[in-house]
Design an enzyme around this catalytic site. Structure first.
Site, PDB file in Angstrom:
ATOM      1  N   GLU A  59       0.796  -1.234   0.000  1.00  0.00           N
ATOM      2  CA  GLU A  59       0.000   0.000   0.000  1.00  0.00           C
ATOM      3  C   GLU A  59       0.827   1.283   0.000  1.00  0.00           C
ATOM      4  O   GLU A  59       0.619   2.162   0.826  1.00  0.00           O
ATOM      5  CB  GLU A  59      -0.952  -0.004   1.216  1.00  0.00           C
ATOM      6  CG  GLU A  59      -1.887  -1.207   1.224  1.00  0.00           C
ATOM      7  CD  GLU A  59      -2.868  -1.191   2.395  1.00  0.00           C
ATOM      8  OE1 GLU A  59      -2.759  -0.310   3.265  1.00  0.00           O
ATOM      9  OE2 GLU A  59      -3.735  -2.081   2.440  1.00  0.00           O
ATOM     10  N   GLU A 119      -6.083 -10.896  -0.933  1.00  0.00           N
ATOM     11  CA  GLU A 119      -6.881 -10.671   0.280  1.00  0.00           C
ATOM     12  C   GLU A 119      -8.364 -10.658  -0.054  1.00  0.00           C
ATOM     13  O   GLU A 119      -9.134  -9.867   0.498  1.00  0.00           O
ATOM     14  CB  GLU A 119      -6.471  -9.342   0.947  1.00  0.00           C
ATOM     15  CG  GLU A 119      -4.999  -9.267   1.276  1.00  0.00           C
ATOM     16  CD  GLU A 119      -4.586  -7.973   1.970  1.00  0.00           C
ATOM     17  OE1 GLU A 119      -5.472  -7.247   2.470  1.00  0.00           O
ATOM     18  OE2 GLU A 119      -3.374  -7.697   2.002  1.00  0.00           O
ATOM     19  N   ASN A 164       2.076  -5.208  -3.149  1.00  0.00           N
ATOM     20  CA  ASN A 164       0.674  -5.539  -2.851  1.00  0.00           C
ATOM     21  C   ASN A 164      -0.113  -4.253  -2.576  1.00  0.00           C
ATOM     22  O   ASN A 164       0.378  -3.365  -1.867  1.00  0.00           O
ATOM     23  CB  ASN A 164       0.674  -6.437  -1.594  1.00  0.00           C
ATOM     24  CG  ASN A 164      -0.658  -7.076  -1.294  1.00  0.00           C
ATOM     25  OD1 ASN A 164      -1.253  -7.712  -2.172  1.00  0.00           O
ATOM     26  ND2 ASN A 164      -1.144  -6.941  -0.064  1.00  0.00           N
ATOM     27  N   ASP A 206     -12.108 -10.612  -0.397  1.00  0.00           N
ATOM     28  CA  ASP A 206     -13.388 -10.738   0.304  1.00  0.00           C
ATOM     29  C   ASP A 206     -14.384  -9.831  -0.404  1.00  0.00           C
ATOM     30  O   ASP A 206     -14.009  -8.812  -0.975  1.00  0.00           O
ATOM     31  CB  ASP A 206     -13.295 -10.485   1.816  1.00  0.00           C
ATOM     32  CG  ASP A 206     -12.710  -9.143   2.204  1.00  0.00           C
ATOM     33  OD1 ASP A 206     -12.485  -8.300   1.321  1.00  0.00           O
ATOM     34  OD2 ASP A 206     -12.489  -8.930   3.410  1.00  0.00           O
ATOM     35  N   HIS A 254     -10.479  -6.350  -1.994  1.00  0.00           N
ATOM     36  CA  HIS A 254     -11.518  -6.177  -0.970  1.00  0.00           C
ATOM     37  C   HIS A 254     -12.684  -5.445  -1.642  1.00  0.00           C
ATOM     38  O   HIS A 254     -12.566  -4.256  -1.942  1.00  0.00           O
ATOM     39  CB  HIS A 254     -10.992  -5.326   0.192  1.00  0.00           C
ATOM     40  CG  HIS A 254      -9.890  -5.982   0.966  1.00  0.00           C
ATOM     41  ND1 HIS A 254     -10.108  -7.117   1.710  1.00  0.00           N
ATOM     42  CD2 HIS A 254      -8.588  -5.671   1.117  1.00  0.00           C
ATOM     43  CE1 HIS A 254      -8.962  -7.469   2.304  1.00  0.00           C
ATOM     44  NE2 HIS A 254      -8.025  -6.621   1.954  1.00  0.00           N
TER      45      HIS A 254
HETATM   46  C1  XIL Z   1      -6.256  -6.245   8.426  1.00  0.00           C
HETATM   47  C2  XIL Z   1      -6.591  -7.397   9.356  1.00  0.00           C
HETATM   48  O1  XIL Z   1      -7.498  -8.234   8.706  1.00  0.00           O
HETATM   49  C3  XIL Z   1      -7.189  -6.878  10.644  1.00  0.00           C
HETATM   50  O2  XIL Z   1      -7.338  -7.921  11.586  1.00  0.00           O
HETATM   51  C4  XIL Z   1      -6.292  -5.789  11.251  1.00  0.00           C
HETATM   52  O3  XIL Z   1      -6.938  -5.230  12.367  1.00  0.00           O
HETATM   53  C5  XIL Z   1      -6.012  -4.727  10.229  1.00  0.00           C
HETATM   54  O4  XIL Z   1      -5.441  -5.284   9.068  1.00  0.00           O
HETATM   55  N1  XIL Z   1      -4.907  -4.600   3.805  1.00  0.00           N
HETATM   56  C6  XIL Z   1      -3.918  -5.441   4.247  1.00  0.00           C
HETATM   57  C7  XIL Z   1      -4.175  -6.335   5.408  1.00  0.00           C
HETATM   58  O5  XIL Z   1      -2.860  -5.535   3.612  1.00  0.00           O
HETATM   59  O6  XIL Z   1      -3.020  -6.557   6.162  1.00  0.00           O
HETATM   60  C8  XIL Z   1      -5.277  -5.779   6.290  1.00  0.00           C
HETATM   61  O7  XIL Z   1      -5.559  -6.752   7.311  1.00  0.00           O
HETATM   62  C9  XIL Z   1      -6.494  -5.476   5.461  1.00  0.00           C
HETATM   63  C10 XIL Z   1      -6.180  -4.434   4.422  1.00  0.00           C
END
Ligand code: XIL
Length: 468
Positions: free
Chosen positions: A177, A285, A220, A287, A256
């Site tokens: 990020e 990641e 990422n 979802d 996400h």
């Molecule tokens: C999130 C986790 O799922 C949570 O438990 C934590 O509180 C915050 O981070 N981008 C990412 C992940 O790269 O590491 C993040 O994970 C979600 C967004």
């Protein structure tokens, strides 16, 4: 000490490598024994089986299917059973982040991360490393450093963490990020960006390559899933890295999604343009908030987009049941709070070429459960030896296994580890069942060992493996 395959203990409190050299040497020494006894070992029992788990179906497409895992759920039987049955790769949801691993400068704490790592490895799963350099979940001491201290702290963090898991992590999110949302295409403000400038990303990747040349090194990010100003900026960076030989192997797309940020219509095209730069792409990641058929359709589209891109090597969903999602109110995952498969699960499995409802997930009486057993002599000395039996699940996951090991008198078994023995009345045949290691994903392995005295020949006879 627990005897887990491919596992050596780390130095107390340190970040020393998980040495594999010893394993390689041991394998070299046992090759002869392994070859000579192969004839005694069980032949693989194969059963035609349509893939009915995410991991097995993805493997059929040459991909991994992973989940983000939290160490604090590993004591929950249903969580672990679902993880072990369905997934072939694991990402630590929080345990490999900077605040977890190096909460104060130079002092590393790997125990939570190792719990996840060991669980995955002992069941034959891959591990994705997440994440080395990120503005978030960064301990306060890092933000307080001046530029030159920050540079050495960043490089030291990367080196120590990657060395700890050297050779054992298939891909690392080296930088996470680093770009701003919106139309600017600019870098995000962070201690690294603000004090070290644009060059911090390149420096992190070079340091990472030196620390573990076997790991794929990924950039990422989120909101980069379709073609937009932010993904264009990442694209330009990756193209520049490739043209100048800066080591980068993959780009992670967090994916996400929710109604405000839906699956973009050009998702596949965007993955493809990155792949065309000569990097792998991974969905890291995933979802998707929603429910029912709409959610299922979106999930299916994401999976099909990945499969349409040759260099899309795998998919990770950001959690297992909805109740443990970081956005649980949006019910964004594949399993409901009771670990029931949601319509989204069936859509993913179908898109992967699997068969929803096409078999139960192992368990007693499952006709698809199968395993093989292979014997090798691990160490030998005058008058005795250590034997090792490797159990490998067939094309379906299994929840238990058993194997008979027959000794020729006067040889006697003194002790057994990673397995529970019972003996026949003559004392020459031991039936070994799992101690903690009964559940294996499709194709995954475990092993048990035993010490024998009273001679070294002939080797024990190992029966066919019986799975449940
Ligand atoms: C999130 C986790 O799922 C949570 O438990 C934590 O509180 C915050 O981070 N981008 C990412 C992940 O790269 O590491 C993040 O994970 C979600 C967004």
């Amino acid at each position: 000490m627990r005897m887990i395959r491919r596992r050596t203990r780390t130095r107390a409190g340190g970040a020393g490598p998980r040495t594999r050299g010893r394993l390689r040497a041991a394998l070299g020494a046992t090759t002869t024994a392994l070859l000579t006894v192969t004839a005694l070992a069980a032949l693989p029992q194969t059963t035609a089986h349509a893939a009915d788990t995410l991991g097995a179906a993805a493997a059929g497409q040459g991909r991994y299917f992973g989940a983000a895992v939290a160490a604090n759920h590993l004591g929950e039987a249903q969580y672990v059973a679902t993880l072990d049955r369905e997934f072939t790769s694991v990402t630590a949801e929080n345990e490999m982040k900077w605040d977890a691993l190096e909460p104060s400068r130079g002092s590393f704490s790997f125990s939570r991360a190792d719990q996840i790592f060991d669980h995955a490895k002992s069941r034959g799963m891959d591990v994705r490393g997440h994440t080395l350099v990120w503005h978030s979940q960064l301990p306060g001491w890092v933000s307080g450093l001046g530029a030159s201290d920050l540079r050495s702290a960043m490089n030291n963090h990367i080196t120590q963490v990657m060395t700890h898991y050297k050779g054992e992590i298939h891909s690392w999110d080296v930088v996470n990020e680093a770009f701003q949302d919106g139309n600017s295409g600019a870098r995000r403000s962070s201690p690294f960006q603000d004090k070290l400038g644009n060059g911090f990303i390149e420096e992190a990747f070079r340091t990472a390559r030196a620390a573990d040349p076997d790991a794929k090194l990924c950039y990422n990010d989120y909101n980069t899933d379709g073609v937009n100003a932010k993904s264009n900026a990442v694209y330009t960076m990756v193209r520049d890295f490739k043209s100048r030989g800066v080591p980068i192997d993959c780009v992670g797309f967090q994916s996400h999604f929710n109604p405000n940020s839906p699956v973009p219509s050009d998702y596949r095209a965007n993955l493809q343009r990155f792949a065309d730069l000569g990097v792998d792409v991974q969905i890291t990641e995933l979802d998707i908030e929603g429910s029912g058929q709409a959610q299922a359709t979106d999930y299916g589209n994401v999976v099909r987009a990945c499969l349409a891109v040759t260099r899309c090597t795998g998919i990770t969903v950001w959690g297992i049941p909805d109740k443990y999602s970081w956005r649980s109110s949006g019910t964004p995952l594949l399993f409901d709070d009771n670990y029931n498969k949601k319509p989204a699960y069936d859509a993913v499995l179908s898109a992967l070429g699997g068969t929803p409802g096409g078999g139960d997930p192992g368990g007693p009486g499952d006709p698809d459960a199968a395993c093989t057993a292979t014997y090798s002599t691990a160490e030998q000395w005058s008058g005795g030896y250590n034997g090792k039996v490797t159990i490998t699940a067939g094309s379906a996951p299994i929840t238990g296994w058993s194997v008979n090991v027959t000794m020729t008198p006067p040889q006697k078994v003194l002790t057994v580890w990673n397995g529970s023995p019972t003996w026949d009345s003559g004392g020459n045949v031991m039936t070994v069942r799992p101690s903690w290691n009964g559940s294996l994903a499709a194709g995954a392995s475990t092993s048990f060992g035993f010490t024998v005295n009273g001679g070294t020949a002939p080797p024990p006879q190992v029966s066919a493996c019986t799975a449940s």
